[in-house]
Design a protein around this motif. Structure first.
Motif, mmCIF file in Angstrom:
data_model
loop_
_atom_site.group_PDB
_atom_site.id
_atom_site.type_symbol
_atom_site.label_atom_id
_atom_site.label_comp_id
_atom_site.label_asym_id
_atom_site.label_seq_id
_atom_site.Cartn_x
_atom_site.Cartn_y
_atom_site.Cartn_z
ATOM 1 N N CYS A 1 24.514 41.018 3.924
ATOM 2 C CA CYS A 1 24.797 41.787 5.141
ATOM 3 C C CYS A 1 25.796 41.001 5.966
ATOM 4 N N THR A 2 26.859 41.641 6.391
ATOM 5 C CA THR A 2 27.784 41.032 7.342
ATOM 6 C C THR A 2 27.880 41.941 8.555
ATOM 7 N N TYR A 3 28.195 41.347 9.684
ATOM 8 C CA TYR A 3 28.245 42.147 10.894
ATOM 9 C C TYR A 3 29.571 41.978 11.602
ATOM 10 N N SER A 4 29.926 43.017 12.318
ATOM 11 C CA SER A 4 31.123 43.009 13.142
ATOM 12 C C SER A 4 30.692 43.522 14.507
ATOM 13 N N VAL A 5 30.167 42.615 15.304
ATOM 14 C CA VAL A 5 29.570 42.965 16.589
ATOM 15 C C VAL A 5 29.954 41.908 17.603
ATOM 16 N N SER A 6 30.394 42.334 18.752
ATOM 17 C CA SER A 6 30.740 41.369 19.793
ATOM 18 C C SER A 6 29.476 40.805 20.427
ATOM 19 N N GLY A 7 29.620 39.646 21.013
ATOM 20 C CA GLY A 7 28.493 39.033 21.686
ATOM 21 C C GLY A 7 27.501 38.455 20.698
ATOM 22 N N ASN A 8 26.252 38.420 21.101
ATOM 23 C CA ASN A 8 25.187 37.842 20.267
ATOM 24 C C ASN A 8 24.208 38.945 19.882
ATOM 25 N N PRO A 9 24.451 39.598 18.770
ATOM 26 C CA PRO A 9 23.594 40.738 18.420
ATOM 27 C C PRO A 9 22.228 40.302 17.938
ATOM 28 N N TYR A 10 21.269 41.203 18.062
ATOM 29 C CA TYR A 10 19.992 41.044 17.394
ATOM 30 C C TYR A 10 20.166 41.647 15.990
ATOM 31 N N LEU A 11 19.651 40.972 14.983
ATOM 32 C CA LEU A 11 19.817 41.418 13.599
ATOM 33 C C LEU A 11 18.460 41.614 12.941
ATOM 34 N N PHE A 12 18.370 42.612 12.089
ATOM 35 C CA PHE A 12 17.094 43.007 11.499
ATOM 36 C C PHE A 12 17.277 43.326 10.010
ATOM 37 N N TRP A 13 16.189 43.167 9.275
ATOM 38 C CA TRP A 13 16.103 43.685 7.914
ATOM 39 C C TRP A 13 14.863 44.576 7.810
ATOM 40 N N TYR A 14 15.101 45.731 7.155
ATOM 41 C CA TYR A 14 14.028 46.680 6.882
ATOM 42 C C TYR A 14 14.016 46.989 5.390
ATOM 43 N N VAL A 15 12.836 47.403 4.893
ATOM 44 C CA VAL A 15 12.709 47.821 3.509
ATOM 45 C C VAL A 15 12.141 49.236 3.478
ATOM 46 N N GLN A 16 12.623 50.033 2.531
ATOM 47 C CA GLN A 16 12.125 51.398 2.384
ATOM 48 C C GLN A 16 11.695 51.631 0.939
ATOM 49 N N TYR A 17 10.422 51.940 0.754
ATOM 50 C CA TYR A 17 9.919 52.321 -0.554
ATOM 51 C C TYR A 17 10.063 53.832 -0.711
ATOM 52 N N PRO A 18 10.065 54.349 -1.954
ATOM 53 C CA PRO A 18 10.303 55.787 -2.163
ATOM 54 C C PRO A 18 9.386 56.669 -1.325
ATOM 55 N N ASN A 19 10.002 57.667 -0.688
ATOM 56 C CA ASN A 19 9.276 58.663 0.106
ATOM 57 C C ASN A 19 8.470 58.044 1.237
ATOM 58 N N ARG A 20 8.932 56.944 1.752
ATOM 59 C CA ARG A 20 8.259 56.294 2.868
ATOM 60 C C ARG A 20 9.247 56.035 3.988
ATOM 61 N N GLY A 21 8.705 55.723 5.154
ATOM 62 C CA GLY A 21 9.546 55.288 6.267
ATOM 63 C C GLY A 21 9.986 53.847 6.072
ATOM 64 N N LEU A 22 10.764 53.352 7.017
ATOM 65 C CA LEU A 22 11.251 51.979 6.943
ATOM 66 C C LEU A 22 10.197 51.021 7.468
ATOM 67 N N GLN A 23 10.073 49.890 6.781
ATOM 68 C CA GLN A 23 9.143 48.852 7.212
ATOM 69 C C GLN A 23 9.924 47.618 7.615
ATOM 70 N N PHE A 24 9.537 47.042 8.712
ATOM 71 C CA PHE A 24 10.196 45.860 9.246
ATOM 72 C C PHE A 24 9.908 44.643 8.373
ATOM 73 N N LEU A 25 10.947 43.850 8.080
ATOM 74 C CA LEU A 25 10.775 42.604 7.329
ATOM 75 C C LEU A 25 10.930 41.371 8.218
ATOM 76 N N LEU A 26 12.038 41.327 8.967
ATOM 77 C CA LEU A 26 12.293 40.162 9.813
ATOM 78 C C LEU A 26 13.413 40.457 10.791
ATOM 79 N N LYS A 27 13.552 39.568 11.776
ATOM 80 C CA LYS A 27 14.607 39.745 12.771
ATOM 81 C C LYS A 27 15.110 38.389 13.246
ATOM 82 N N TYR A 28 16.362 38.394 13.679
ATOM 83 C CA TYR A 28 16.938 37.238 14.354
ATOM 84 C C TYR A 28 17.298 37.670 15.768
ATOM 85 N N ILE A 29 16.735 36.960 16.725
ATOM 86 C CA ILE A 29 17.067 37.215 18.129
ATOM 87 C C ILE A 29 17.861 36.032 18.677
#
Lengths: 115, 113
Positions: free
Chosen positions: B23-51
């Motif tokens: 994952c690469t980002y093109s965002v000004s300032g100091n963004p919050y970054l996240f990773w989510y995982v999605q299994y088939p026919n499911r919603g997104l589940q949170f994995l981790l974040k950088y604040i």
């Protein structure tokens, strides 16, 4: 612990029909979101709300409307369904106050087909 | 436009091998970054974040990610892949003060037995 609940799970609409996708959260989150997911396109933000009575447009708002009369509920309205609105719709919520931001919690999705 | 990019549509890895989803980002300032995982026919589940703080972030199911400001990257890693890790992974960012999560296009991870 229900989290974010979306109804219905599946729906088939005819072109020109209307419907409301329901979303409710029981975590007392102030922020709520609607996304649509299309294959290979990731998630696109339709509308979001920062609190009861406040809503704002996201990246792809055309053809949709929302309301936020309570903290818990954030329904998404499709007025005149079009085939381009065939998608999977996800509602999400999060909490933000000052420097504290939780991650977004997602519902299970609503798979909508417009024929 | 500010965005995150996931350059690989699909990543294949053998079970037991280390995995990386980019994952690469093109965002000004100091963004919050996240990773989510999605299994088939499911919603997104949170994995981790950088604040803020430590650049190496540890998350659920043994996943971790490293925030690299000079390379504007936030790659997801796991030392030893499991077949059950096979899913769709999304990188996302939020620019502080905007309250909107913007997602990448997703990377499908296939772990082969």
């Amino acid at each position: 612990n229900a989290g974010v609940t979306q109804t219905p799970k599946f729906r088939i609409l005819k072109i020109g029909q209307s419907m409301t996708l329901q979303c409710a959260q029981d975590m007392n989150h102030n922020y709520m979101y609607w996304y649509r997911q299309d294959p290979g396109m990731g998630l696109k933000l339709i509308y979001y709300s920062v609190g009861a009575g406040i809503t704002d447009k996201g990246e792809v708002p055309n053809g949709y409307n929302v309301s936020r009369s309570t903290t818990e509920d954030f329904p998404l309205r499709l007025e005149l369904a079009a085939p381009s609105q065939t998608s999977v719709y996800f509602c999400a919520s999060s909490y933000s106050r000052g420097d504290m931001n939780t991650e977004a919690f997602f519902g299970q999705g609503t798979r909508l087909t417009v024929v | 436009a500010q965005s995150v990019a996931q350059p690989e549509d699909q990543v294949n890895v053998a079970e037991g091998n280390p995995l990386t989803v980019k994952c690469t980002y093109s965002v000004s300032g100091n963004p919050y970054l996240f990773w989510y995982v999605q299994y088939p026919n499911r919603g997104l589940q949170f994995l981790l974040k950088y604040i803020t703080g430590d650049n190496l972030v540890k998350g659920s199911y043994g996943f971790e990610a490293e925030f690299n400001k000079s390379q504007t990257s936030f790659h997801l890693k796991k030392p030893s892949a499991l077949v059950s890790d096979s899913a769709l992974y999304f990188c996302a960012f939020m620019r502080p003060g905007t309250y909107k999560y913007i997602f990448g296009t997703g990377t499908r991870l296939k772990v082969l037995a």
